[in-house]
Design an enzyme around this catalytic site. Structure first.
Site, PDB file in Angstrom:
ATOM      1  N   ASP A   1       2.403 -10.196 -12.325  1.00  0.00           N
ATOM      2  CA  ASP A   1       2.971 -10.672 -11.051  1.00  0.00           C
ATOM      3  C   ASP A   1       3.991 -11.791 -11.253  1.00  0.00           C
ATOM      4  O   ASP A   1       4.197 -12.621 -10.378  1.00  0.00           O
ATOM      5  CB  ASP A   1       1.862 -11.155 -10.098  1.00  0.00           C
ATOM      6  CG  ASP A   1       0.757 -10.125  -9.935  1.00  0.00           C
ATOM      7  OD1 ASP A   1       1.083  -8.970  -9.620  1.00  0.00           O
ATOM      8  OD2 ASP A   1      -0.420 -10.479 -10.141  1.00  0.00           O
TER       9      ASP A   1
ATOM     10  N   HIS B   1       5.242  -3.241  -8.806  1.00  0.00           N
ATOM     11  CA  HIS B   1       6.513  -3.963  -8.817  1.00  0.00           C
ATOM     12  C   HIS B   1       7.215  -3.748  -7.483  1.00  0.00           C
ATOM     13  O   HIS B   1       7.318  -2.617  -7.014  1.00  0.00           O
ATOM     14  CB  HIS B   1       7.422  -3.467  -9.946  1.00  0.00           C
ATOM     15  CG  HIS B   1       6.914  -3.805 -11.316  1.00  0.00           C
ATOM     16  ND1 HIS B   1       7.437  -3.260 -12.466  1.00  0.00           N
ATOM     17  CD2 HIS B   1       5.931  -4.636 -11.709  1.00  0.00           C
ATOM     18  CE1 HIS B   1       6.793  -3.737 -13.505  1.00  0.00           C
ATOM     19  NE2 HIS B   1       5.876  -4.572 -13.074  1.00  0.00           N
TER      20      HIS B   1
END
Length: 471
Positions: free
Chosen positions: A37, A65
């Site tokens: 992340d 993503h």
């Protein structure tokens, strides 16, 4: 650097240049340097604008993503996020595990959002050696998590996407691959039924719709057939053909690596640089730049040791300002200060040639900022990152405290545009990671489309600095 991505120096003799040219194209790799992340998808999206190929080498649809193009937010889990570039070929390598219905559902969901995925089937290539995730792998993943909770009082916090079970089947040599699906469907069906029977015997509560899933797989088979190639041959031709800009999009991150992460709270694949070679079928000599993506603070999804975690108002502020919610799971991310012990460890493994620092603007409102620089165990500093989870839980973090800048940096596009204390924060990170930044005004990435600030700086072993936009 040459157009093909091969580094050259002024004193290279002709024989050395000839030897290097025989290596072929080199791939540029983007990897997470923390627990995921970090903003890899955004960095990949910037680089993919100039790429000829964008590759995934490991993981499955447990990754997440987010890419924003023309104010449209696309979420990718299995597809390389570079597929948004209509001029690039997207390649899913043999190290990736693929849930075929999920692949098409993901593509169709993103197609409904905007025009970014128009014609995606014509620019996706899938390795015939990639393993297939079945519905029962996902069901078993959920059952295993439930059993861990009941037996040990805690689970691993998996995404329940079947990733662990399918990699286990791969290692046990009982898995089924894309090449098996396309070769002989009757034979494939028999092997599928045998595998389903095996899982049913181990997990009696799992419901397996054998006929229903085989029907779905047969339908998927016809759709993917034009996309499937011998992955090793495909990569070899890409590396040794005309000059190409080849980008590898890492999923997950260093501290989630099956070997080097905070085991057992990790993923089931190698998401460090070694996974690029094994997951694409290419030699290490063709690995070029390795970009490590680092968030300006630290986050983690799920359970497991987190030395710099802030379970207080600081953690809540970072979570809220950074919109720290998992793309795949929807779970809130745990937040804490930047941990440079952890990032140094990731660099030891990956040999980053550059670091992309993201989300610096999230720290804009803090009067002071802490950075973890040393782990102490039993009041003594330790020179390594602990392998054992219980030991990692016991470390005490030694922090350095830096002054905040209390001003908005989201519009900054040059290093000089940053407030003095924000510049000092970046320089401090450089010093502790062993980086040098020359031509610093070129390092700021224009993140206008994603409204986040990114900074790129080079590691000392490289000869020159350059803009992230170039390969």
């Amino acid at each position: 650097m040459s157009e093909s991505g091969i580094q050259e120096s002024d004193n290279d003799c002709p024989s050395r240049r000839k030897q290097w040219s025989a290596v072929g194209n080199r791939v540029t790799v983007v990897l997470g340097a923390q627990w995921g992340d970090e903003g890899k998808g955004k960095v990949v999206d910037l680089l993919a604008q100039d790429a000829d190929m964008v590759c995934r080498c490991q993981g499955g649809n447990n990754a997440g993503h987010t890419v924003v193009v023309d104010s449209v937010e696309y979420d990718f889990h299995l597809l390389p996020s570079g597929i948004i570039n209509p001029k690039a070929t997207a390649f899913i390598g043999n190290g990736v595990v693929i849930h075929l219905p999920g692949l098409f559902e993901e593509a169709e969901k993103n197609e409904r959002k905007g025009k970014g995925l128009q014609g995606w089937e014509g620019r996706l290539v899938i390795s015939d050696r990639a393993h297939i995730v079945f519905d029962f792998h996902q069901a078993v993943d959920g059952v295993q998590e439930q059993q861990r909770q009941e037996q040990a009082g805690k689970n691993l916090g998996t995404t329940k996407k079947g990733i662990g079970p399918v990699y286990s089947a791969k290692a046990a040599r009982s898995g089924l691959r894309i090449c098996d699906l396309l070769h002989d469907f009757d034979q494939f069906s028999e092997r599928y039924k045998g595998l389903a029977k095996h899982y049913k015997s181990m997990y009696p509560t799992v419901v397996i719709d054998v006929d229903g899933e085989l029907a779905k797989l047969k339908s998927c088979m016809e759709r993917i057939k034009p996309m499937v190639r011998d992955g090793v041959h495909f990569m070899h031709e890409a590396l040794h053909g005309p000059p190409k800009k080849i980008l590898v999009e890492g999923a997950n991150a260093a501290l989630l690596d099956i070997d080097f992460g905070t085991y057992p709270f990790v993923t089931s694949s190698n998401c460090t640089v070694g996974g690029v070679c094994t997951g694409l079928g290419m030699p290490p000599q063709n690995v070029g730049e390795v970009y490590g993506v680092v968030k300006a603070y630290t986050t983690r999804v799920g359970i497991g040791a987190f030395p710099t975690e802030q379970s207080n108002e600081i953690g809540e502020l970072l979570q809220t300002r950074g919109k720290e919610v998992g793309v795949t799971t929807g779970r809130k991310r745990r937040c804490g200060w930047l941990d440079l012990v952890l990032v140094k460890y990731a660099h030891m493994i990956n040999g980053f040639t550059a670091i992309a620092l993201t989300k610096l603007d999230i720290l804009d409102v803090l009067p002071e900022i802490k950075v973890g620089v040393v782990y102490n165990l039993d009041n003594q500093p330790i020179p390594h990152f602990p392998a054992n989870q219980e030991v990692l839980q016991r470390v005490e973090v030694q922090y350095d405290t830096l002054p905040g800048w209390n001003s908005d940096t989201s519009a900054a596009r040059r290093f000089e545009d940053l407030p003095e204390n924000a510049q000092k924060y970046v320089l401090y990170i450089e010093e502790h990671l062993g980086v040098q930044m020359s031509g610093r005004s070129a390092w700021l990435i224009d993140f206008t489309q994603i409204t986040k600030l990114g900074v790129l700086f080079r590691m000392k072993q490289t000869r020159e600095s350059k803009n992230l936009h170039s390969f």
